[in-house]
Design a protein around this motif. Sequence first.
Motif, PDB file in Angstrom:
ATOM      1  N   UNK A 107      -5.101 -19.148  -8.005  1.00  0.00           N
ATOM      2  CA  UNK A 107      -4.543 -17.775  -8.891  1.00  0.00           C
ATOM      3  C   UNK A 107      -3.145 -17.021  -7.901  1.00  0.00           C
ATOM      4  N   UNK A 116       0.908  -1.354  -0.124  1.00  0.00           N
ATOM      5  CA  UNK A 116      -0.025   0.175  -0.064  1.00  0.00           C
ATOM      6  C   UNK A 116       0.616   1.236  -0.007  1.00  0.00           C
ATOM      7  N   UNK A 168       3.422   3.364  -2.238  1.00  0.00           N
ATOM      8  CA  UNK A 168       3.929   3.997  -3.242  1.00  0.00           C
ATOM      9  C   UNK A 168       4.994   4.810  -3.454  1.00  0.00           C
ATOM     10  N   UNK A 169       5.808   5.306  -4.538  1.00  0.00           N
ATOM     11  CA  UNK A 169       7.001   6.197  -4.297  1.00  0.00           C
ATOM     12  C   UNK A 169       6.664   7.517  -3.655  1.00  0.00           C
TER      13      UNK A 169
END
Lengths: 200, 377
Positions: free
Chosen positions: A116, A21, A23-24
């Motif tokens: 999956x 959760x 990000x950059x």
Amino acid sequence: MADPLPRAVTRLIDELARLPTIGPKTAQRLAFFLLRASSSQAQTLGRAVASLHDGIVTCGQCRNYADAEPCTICADGERNAALLCVVEDPLDLAAIENSGGFAGRYHVLHGAISPLEGIGPDDLTIDLLLERVARGAVGEVIVATNATIEGDATAMEIGQRLRGQPVRVTRLARGLATGGDIEYVDAATIAQALEGRREL
Amino acid sequence: MRVQTLDLTNFRNYRRLRLRLPAGRLVLIGGNGQGKTNLVDAIHILASGRSLRPGPEAAWVRFDAPASEGFARMRAELAGTEGPAEVEMIVARARPEAGEASGVRRRVRIGGAPRRLADLPGRLLAIGFAPADLGVWTGPPAGRRRWLDLAVAQLDRAYTAALETYEAVLTRRNALLRRLQGGVGRPSELGFWDEKLTEPALAITAARADYLARAQAPLRAGFQAMQGGARFDLDYCPAAAQPTAAALLAALRQRRDRDVQRGASGLGPHRDDLAPLIDGRPLAHVGSRGQLRMAALALKLGQYQLALEALGERAVLLLDDVAAELDAQRRRLLIDQLPPQAQTIVTAADASLLDDSALAAAPRFHVADGRIEPADA
């Protein structure tokens, strides 16, 4: 082009960005928050991260993460050993525990059957669950897996593997959420709520 | 039914558009890449949840939209026999920096209230005629199933949800089959997925069979209008014809070894096909290329007629550049067969192709670079 940031900052940003959760952009904000905070604050966080794995054991009975073996729940003689609640992961256990509505013991599967993601029944702690049940103290296994296809697949596998054992196997009820308005509930949930209706 | 207004924001090459559509026929003229197809596509997506064009849904969002506007909105106000209605879809690009998986998030609103995606098909009743449809009888079965799925969903509200469930279970069953193919896991793990598969599989097969049974007469009439004399039949060829859950489960178990070997599910409605017959003989064997193309259009006319009979509602017809694909005689034949009372939107790069037809008098709009102007203005 040369990186405009000091190498230590870039390294921290890269590590933070690997967390789920995050990000950059968030990683950058967190890194700069720690940089501007006092050195002791950053060190406290660093020590907490560094010692995370040292103090943690996996409880030999319920497979939950714990400070000591057995965990406080398994060691608590006041709890009902005949009731065993099976959950997908420790956060599910915490949610049920915090509800205050359950006083039995737990078993943590550490996941759910998910083709999956390449997770099969053998990747979960189902064998250990069967061993616990075979020891005979358990009267009812409550399967509290998520209400997803994967959770259903896991519940069915557990149900099948426990068939023939002298235990009751139940599944958490599904249906209307507390405070919910029937008008806005989707059709699948209404159908399940009707199926799981109870005598008044 | 008709679309009264169409609002587009950041949809493909439309920055912003609000268009009032006339009740009857409308011709959109413009060069390639100006936005003719995009306009009818927006209506098609609002009708069915699916685009007329292949490609990822992320391409629905205007490619040079700024990051702060990484979404497309389509909204239509409708007038039908049951009064006014409104459908809306918002497609937002996933933001990987916020931890969202790649792709898009889609939101649907019907009459202003949030609904599931599966609730959308059939609110706006529309039928698309695209150049690719002309190859439906010569192409692979997937194209025929696509038509059938869109057609059934228009009449059967539960159908799309059954399709979604089926596809979700099938993906997982196939993933497990590939694992087993690689020697990981036990075949008995398939038991759960087999059981999950049967309910939607039976529902889909039954809904398709029911639709095709009801569609025989309208399809025959549509074919006759296009082709004259010959008797047309459309046979449903279900891959799984087992009538009960128990029979289907047994059949799935029987071919388990083969499925594991292939690493894919070989039995179920995802393998269905349709077989068109002329005077009892396969259309593909006896039909000319032109006949096959006209028989493809007959499918749409039959679909329109059945929707009218079943719902009492005239579908909006979307003809995307079909005229250019047909010779003059077949073009006129198609246009003559278009129901005159239906709202019909026709796109053409070359308006002169329509000059000798009943569409010559229809109001025309010019489409250029995502803008639309009446042709006579």
